[in-house]
Motif scaffolding. Structure first.
Motif, PDB file in Angstrom:
ATOM      1  N   CYS A  59       0.819  -1.219   0.000  1.00 32.52           N
ATOM      2  CA  CYS A  59       0.000   0.000   0.000  1.00 32.52           C
ATOM      3  C   CYS A  59       0.849   1.265   0.000  1.00 32.52           C
ATOM      4  CB  CYS A  59      -0.946   0.006   1.196  1.00 32.52           C
ATOM      5  SG  CYS A  59      -2.305  -1.172   1.057  1.00 32.52           S
ATOM      6  N   ALA A  60       2.141   1.144   0.270  1.00 29.71           N
ATOM      7  CA  ALA A  60       3.007   2.331   0.293  1.00 29.71           C
ATOM      8  C   ALA A  60       3.086   2.975  -1.090  1.00 29.71           C
ATOM      9  CB  ALA A  60       4.404   1.962   0.782  1.00 29.71           C
ATOM     10  N   ILE A  61       3.286   2.147  -2.124  1.00 35.84           N
ATOM     11  CA  ILE A  61       3.394   2.711  -3.478  1.00 35.84           C
ATOM     12  C   ILE A  61       2.085   3.398  -3.858  1.00 35.84           C
ATOM     13  CG2 ILE A  61       3.621   2.142  -5.922  1.00 35.84           C
ATOM     14  CD1 ILE A  61       5.622   0.007  -5.190  1.00 35.84           C
ATOM     15  N   THR A  62       0.966   2.779  -3.544  1.00 37.88           N
ATOM     16  CA  THR A  62      -0.328   3.363  -3.863  1.00 37.88           C
ATOM     17  C   THR A  62      -0.485   4.722  -3.188  1.00 37.88           C
ATOM     18  OG1 THR A  62      -1.114   1.079  -3.693  1.00 37.88           O
ATOM     19  CG2 THR A  62      -2.764   2.783  -4.092  1.00 37.88           C
ATOM     20  N   ASP A  63      -0.199   4.759  -1.893  1.00 33.56           N
ATOM     21  CA  ASP A  63      -0.249   6.003  -1.116  1.00 33.56           C
ATOM     22  C   ASP A  63       0.648   7.063  -1.746  1.00 33.56           C
ATOM     23  OD1 ASP A  63      -0.277   7.966   0.874  1.00 33.56           O
ATOM     24  OD2 ASP A  63       0.923   6.795   2.275  1.00 33.56           O
ATOM     25  N   CYS A  64       1.886   6.694  -2.046  1.00 40.21           N
ATOM     26  CA  CYS A  64       2.871   7.658  -2.562  1.00 40.21           C
ATOM     27  C   CYS A  64       2.470   8.223  -3.925  1.00 40.21           C
ATOM     28  CB  CYS A  64       4.247   7.006  -2.663  1.00 40.21           C
ATOM     29  SG  CYS A  64       5.037   6.712  -1.067  1.00 40.21           S
ATOM     30  N   ILE A  65       2.018   7.356  -4.816  1.00 42.19           N
ATOM     31  CA  ILE A  65       1.666   7.825  -6.161  1.00 42.19           C
ATOM     32  C   ILE A  65       0.409   8.689  -6.116  1.00 42.19           C
ATOM     33  CG2 ILE A  65       0.996   7.156  -8.490  1.00 42.19           C
ATOM     34  CD1 ILE A  65       3.942   6.718  -7.831  1.00 42.19           C
ATOM     35  N   VAL A  66      -0.615   8.220  -5.424  1.00 41.82           N
ATOM     36  CA  VAL A  66      -1.863   8.986  -5.360  1.00 41.82           C
ATOM     37  C   VAL A  66      -1.633  10.346  -4.717  1.00 41.82           C
ATOM     38  CG1 VAL A  66      -4.170   9.101  -4.321  1.00 41.82           C
ATOM     39  CG2 VAL A  66      -3.377   6.968  -5.369  1.00 41.82           C
ATOM     40  N   MET A  67      -1.069  10.363  -3.506  1.00 43.16           N
ATOM     41  CA  MET A  67      -0.929  11.624  -2.779  1.00 43.16           C
ATOM     42  C   MET A  67       0.200  12.486  -3.323  1.00 43.16           C
ATOM     43  SD  MET A  67      -3.528  11.469  -0.940  1.00 43.16           S
ATOM     44  CE  MET A  67      -3.294  13.072  -0.165  1.00 43.16           C
ATOM     45  N   GLY A  68       1.239  11.862  -3.891  1.00 42.04           N
ATOM     46  CA  GLY A  68       2.295  12.640  -4.529  1.00 42.04           C
ATOM     47  C   GLY A  68       1.751  13.433  -5.703  1.00 42.04           C
ATOM     48  N   ARG A  69       0.934  12.779  -6.515  1.00 42.73           N
ATOM     49  CA  ARG A  69       0.330  13.467  -7.665  1.00 42.73           C
ATOM     50  C   ARG A  69      -0.597  14.596  -7.205  1.00 42.73           C
ATOM     51  NH1 ARG A  69      -2.926  10.215 -11.433  1.00 42.73           N
ATOM     52  NH2 ARG A  69      -2.505  11.951 -12.849  1.00 42.73           N
ATOM     53  N   VAL A  70      -1.409  14.322  -6.183  1.00 35.81           N
ATOM     54  CA  VAL A  70      -2.316  15.351  -5.658  1.00 35.81           C
ATOM     55  C   VAL A  70      -1.516  16.551  -5.150  1.00 35.81           C
ATOM     56  CG1 VAL A  70      -3.964  15.878  -3.811  1.00 35.81           C
ATOM     57  CG2 VAL A  70      -4.175  13.741  -5.088  1.00 35.81           C
ATOM     58  N   ALA A  71      -0.445  16.278  -4.407  1.00 35.44           N
ATOM     59  CA  ALA A  71       0.381  17.358  -3.859  1.00 35.44           C
ATOM     60  C   ALA A  71       0.994  18.204  -4.972  1.00 35.44           C
ATOM     61  CB  ALA A  71       1.480  16.774  -2.971  1.00 35.44           C
ATOM     62  N   GLY A  72       1.540  17.546  -5.991  1.00 40.68           N
ATOM     63  CA  GLY A  72       2.163  18.280  -7.088  1.00 40.68           C
ATOM     64  C   GLY A  72       1.170  19.110  -7.874  1.00 40.68           C
ATOM     65  N   GLN A  73       0.005  18.534  -8.163  1.00 47.58           N
ATOM     66  CA  GLN A  73      -1.020  19.258  -8.908  1.00 47.58           C
ATOM     67  C   GLN A  73      -1.500  20.490  -8.152  1.00 47.58           C
ATOM     68  OE1 GLN A  73      -3.851  16.101  -9.327  1.00 47.58           O
ATOM     69  NE2 GLN A  73      -2.751  15.087 -10.997  1.00 47.58           N
ATOM     70  N   ASN A  74      -1.748  20.330  -6.845  1.00 49.72           N
ATOM     71  CA  ASN A  74      -2.264  21.451  -6.064  1.00 49.72           C
ATOM     72  C   ASN A  74      -1.201  22.489  -5.739  1.00 49.72           C
ATOM     73  OD1 ASN A  74      -4.851  20.435  -6.096  1.00 49.72           O
ATOM     74  ND2 ASN A  74      -4.617  19.328  -4.163  1.00 49.72           N
ATOM     75  N   ALA A  75       0.043  22.041  -5.551  1.00 47.70           N
ATOM     76  CA  ALA A  75       1.131  22.989  -5.303  1.00 47.70           C
ATOM     77  C   ALA A  75       1.295  23.934  -6.487  1.00 47.70           C
ATOM     78  CB  ALA A  75       2.427  22.240  -5.036  1.00 47.70           C
ATOM     79  N   ALA A  76       1.140  23.397  -7.695  1.00 47.73           N
ATOM     80  CA  ALA A  76       1.303  24.214  -8.907  1.00 47.73           C
ATOM     81  C   ALA A  76       0.167  25.221  -9.090  1.00 47.73           C
ATOM     82  CB  ALA A  76       1.385  23.302 -10.131  1.00 47.73           C
ATOM     83  N   LYS A  77      -0.939  25.031  -8.383  1.00 54.08           N
ATOM     84  CA  LYS A  77      -2.083  25.943  -8.500  1.00 54.08           C
ATOM     85  C   LYS A  77      -2.008  27.114  -7.525  1.00 54.08           C
ATOM     86  CE  LYS A  77      -5.219  22.194  -9.889  1.00 54.08           C
ATOM     87  NZ  LYS A  77      -6.382  21.360  -9.454  1.00 54.08           N
ATOM     88  N   GLU A  78      -1.087  27.043  -6.561  1.00 55.45           N
ATOM     89  CA  GLU A  78      -0.988  28.125  -5.581  1.00 55.45           C
ATOM     90  C   GLU A  78      -0.645  29.451  -6.263  1.00 55.45           C
ATOM     91  OE1 GLU A  78      -1.537  28.375  -2.421  1.00 55.45           O
ATOM     92  OE2 GLU A  78      -1.619  26.309  -1.649  1.00 55.45           O
ATOM     93  N   LYS A  79      -1.218  30.508  -5.753  1.00 58.00           N
ATOM     94  CA  LYS A  79      -0.927  31.839  -6.278  1.00 58.00           C
ATOM     95  C   LYS A  79       0.496  32.234  -5.893  1.00 58.00           C
ATOM     96  CE  LYS A  79      -2.666  36.592  -6.309  1.00 58.00           C
ATOM     97  NZ  LYS A  79      -3.709  37.515  -5.770  1.00 58.00           N
ATOM     98  N   PRO A  80       1.327  32.629  -6.835  1.00 61.74           N
ATOM     99  CA  PRO A  80       2.714  32.985  -6.498  1.00 61.74           C
ATOM    100  C   PRO A  80       2.791  34.259  -5.652  1.00 61.74           C
ATOM    101  CG  PRO A  80       2.253  33.499  -8.784  1.00 61.74           C
ATOM    102  CD  PRO A  80       1.063  32.747  -8.285  1.00 61.74           C
ATOM    103  N   TRP A  81       3.848  34.354  -4.873  1.00 58.94           N
ATOM    104  CA  TRP A  81       4.058  35.553  -4.057  1.00 58.94           C
ATOM    105  C   TRP A  81       5.343  36.246  -4.496  1.00 58.94           C
ATOM    106  CZ3 TRP A  81       8.317  36.506  -0.906  1.00 58.94           C
ATOM    107  CH2 TRP A  81       9.196  35.426  -0.731  1.00 58.94           C
ATOM    108  N   GLY A  82       5.463  37.501  -4.160  1.00 63.41           N
ATOM    109  CA  GLY A  82       6.707  38.252  -4.367  1.00 63.41           C
ATOM    110  C   GLY A  82       7.017  38.624  -5.796  1.00 63.41           C
TER     111      GLY A  82
END
Length: 522
Positions: free
Chosen positions: A499-522
């Protein structure tokens, strides 16, 4: 981004009493406990940033690379920071099995499965400490994660055979190429390189910058770091215009820190992890206000061997041959002592209990069981002396000082049950693989069993958007995401194997997709 309602109820989805139970926050010794969201002199942003990226990913294993790929595909500039000399972390030495509920491979083999069943298995093993919304997401997206590895990374999987790890009620674990985590890490690295990004190795993150407004805005690193020399390398500051993703893994090799969480796990216990699995980022995440939960749930792998260092190859034999198609035996009595397909904690605890009494345990399989292994693995195990080969049962009993009559009686009883289709009195918690046969085809094979510290189930508490949660407010820390073994709440008390690979791939993808949507600062 706010956490979406999952609609998960105990009755409706899981049919279990598992609840979203928070563990206590992990304590960090000798670390400044700044008020979350408040800047201090230590936290003040640098006057000048040495480099700037949209998304900064800490770590280079399954989850980190998945996050980096998704963030880069979304148009963000990405830096992947790895403190060791080579990329991959523990993922690259992972055992290489991937839990997928309702996969095409299961369908071809006539195996009935569903995300609901996988979730039930995970929460049963996790003693209800799993956060149901996270479990639901991972199980429901397991097929999507599998498809991503095929379509995005070009991976090919072995058909016609699956692994049934302990605690899974059906065969749902797909073997990676070469039965190794490298079979996934290398395609991830290749994909990332094709996108113009390569991990920055020997780059230790020493500080996460969280500003007065509560937002995470970058990291401090030591570039040219030589593990484990804390003062090595050149100090630099890297700005994260959109977000930071923490995917730094666990701390199984950090004896002092793991003993804070679980005093029983002293230095006498080896670890399956690579040497860099230490606690620096756990302490830093705690310092800036992340809610670290369930840190004292640390998994000990029951299938390891004292005859090789680290993870090694013995788990493939002990699990995929002996647990699925053979027996685990107490050498003193010649009898079975545990359900070979129980979850990892049940089996590790049983072995350690016997070891405390001076008794030894072995994994035993015949030629048929060994034939189920990936080609080439047994040759290496025999050459290394990790698995021993014997022509007769008498030879096995003699080699391990086992009472021969009891040993033969144990095997005879097991074989009788297999032939008659009777539910076995020990291996009774799961549905046995339909390919199981009586254990009677010489030669026979044995490995010694010695549990080793393997996986940290606790970590940063996140929501289903992979946002790291603040310990003082229970709200997301702006611009901070986390995925993989650096997080807690998914696996509860026991992580089911694969289940580690499943957890890592699913949540890693979610994290990357949402991180890229954050409004940039500075």
């Amino acid at each position: 981004m706010s956490e979406k309602k999952t609609g998960l109820t105990r009755r409706g989805f899981l049919g279990t009493s598992g609840a979203a139970i928070l563990g206590g926050a992990v304590l960090s010794q000798g670390v400044l406990n700044a008020a979350p969201g408040k800047a201090t002199d230590q936290d003040a942003l640098p006057r000048k940033w040495d480099e700037t990226f949209d998304v900064v990913v800490v770590g280079s294993g399954f989850a980190a690379l998945a996050a980096a790929i998704e963030a880069k595909k979304a148009g963000s500039s990405v830096a992947v920071l790895e403190k060791m000399k080579t990329a991959g972390g523990n993922s690259i030495i992972n055992g290489g099995i991937f839990a997928v509920a309702g996969s095409p491979l299961q369908a071809k083999m006539g195996i009935k499965d569903s995300p609901e069943l996988m979730a039930q298995d995970m929460i049963k093993a996790g003693l209800g400490l799993n956060h149901p919304d996270l479990v639901k997401l991972i199980c429901e997206k397991s097929v999507e994660a599998f498809d991503w590895t095929v379509n995005e990374l070009g991976m090919k999987f072995q058909e016609g055979e699956m692994v049934q790890e302990g605690g899974h009620t059906v065969q749902r674990s797909i073997k990676l190429p070469n039965s190794s985590g490298a079979g996934l890490v290398l395609p991830e690295l290749a994909k990332l390189k094709s996108l113009g990004v390569e991990p920055r190795t020997q780059t230790l993150v020493t500080k996460i910058y969280r500003d007065k407004d509560g937002r995470v805005k970058g990291v401090q690193v030591r570039e040219g770091y030589a593990f484990p020399k804390a003062d090595s390398g050149k100090v630099k500051n890297i700005k994260a215009r959109r977000a930071v993703v923490l995917a730094h893994g666990g701390f199984s090799q950090d004896v002092a820190y793991r003993m804070i969480q679980d005093p029983k796990l002293t230095a006498k216990f080896e670890s399956t992890n690579q040497p860099g699995a230490t606690s620096e980022m756990w302490r830093e995440a705690s310092r800036i206000g992340c809610n670290l939960i369930q840190g004292d749930w640390i998994q000990v792998g029951p299938w390891a061997s004292p005859d090789e260092k680290g993870f090694g190859l013995a788990p493939h034999f002990a699990q995929e041959a002996a647990a699925m198609y053979g027996l685990w035996l107490n050498a003193k009595t010649g009898k079975r002592f545990v359900d070979e397909l129980a979850n990892r904690k049940v089996r590790a605890d049983a072995i350690m209990m016997l070891m405390n009494k001076g008794e030894n345990c072995i994994a035993f399989a015949d030629s048929y069981g060994v034939s189920r292994l990936t080609k080439g693995i047994m040759d290496k195990l025999i050459q290394r002396g990790v698995v021993k080969k014997y022509d007769t049962l008498e030879d096995v009993a003699s080699a391990y000082s086992m009472p021969l009559d009891a040993f033969k009686e144990t095997i005879a009883k097991y074989n009788k049950n297999i032939r008659e289709g009777v539910r076995d009195d020990v291996k009774n918690s799961v549905t046995l693989p339909k390919e199981v046969k009586p254990v009677e085809t010489a030669p026979y094979y044995v490995s010694r069993l010695l549990p080793k510290v393997h996986h940290c189930m606790g970590g940063i508490y996140t929501n289903t958007a992979a946002q790291a949660m603040d310990v003082s407010t229970d709200k997301p820390i702006p611009s901070l995401y986390a995925a993989g073994e650096s997080t807690g709440g998914v696996h509860g008390a026991v992580r089911l194997g694969s289940c580690a690979i499943t957890d890592c791939i699913v949540m890693g993808r979610v994290a990357g997709q949402n991180a890229a949507k954050e409004k940039p600062w500075g």
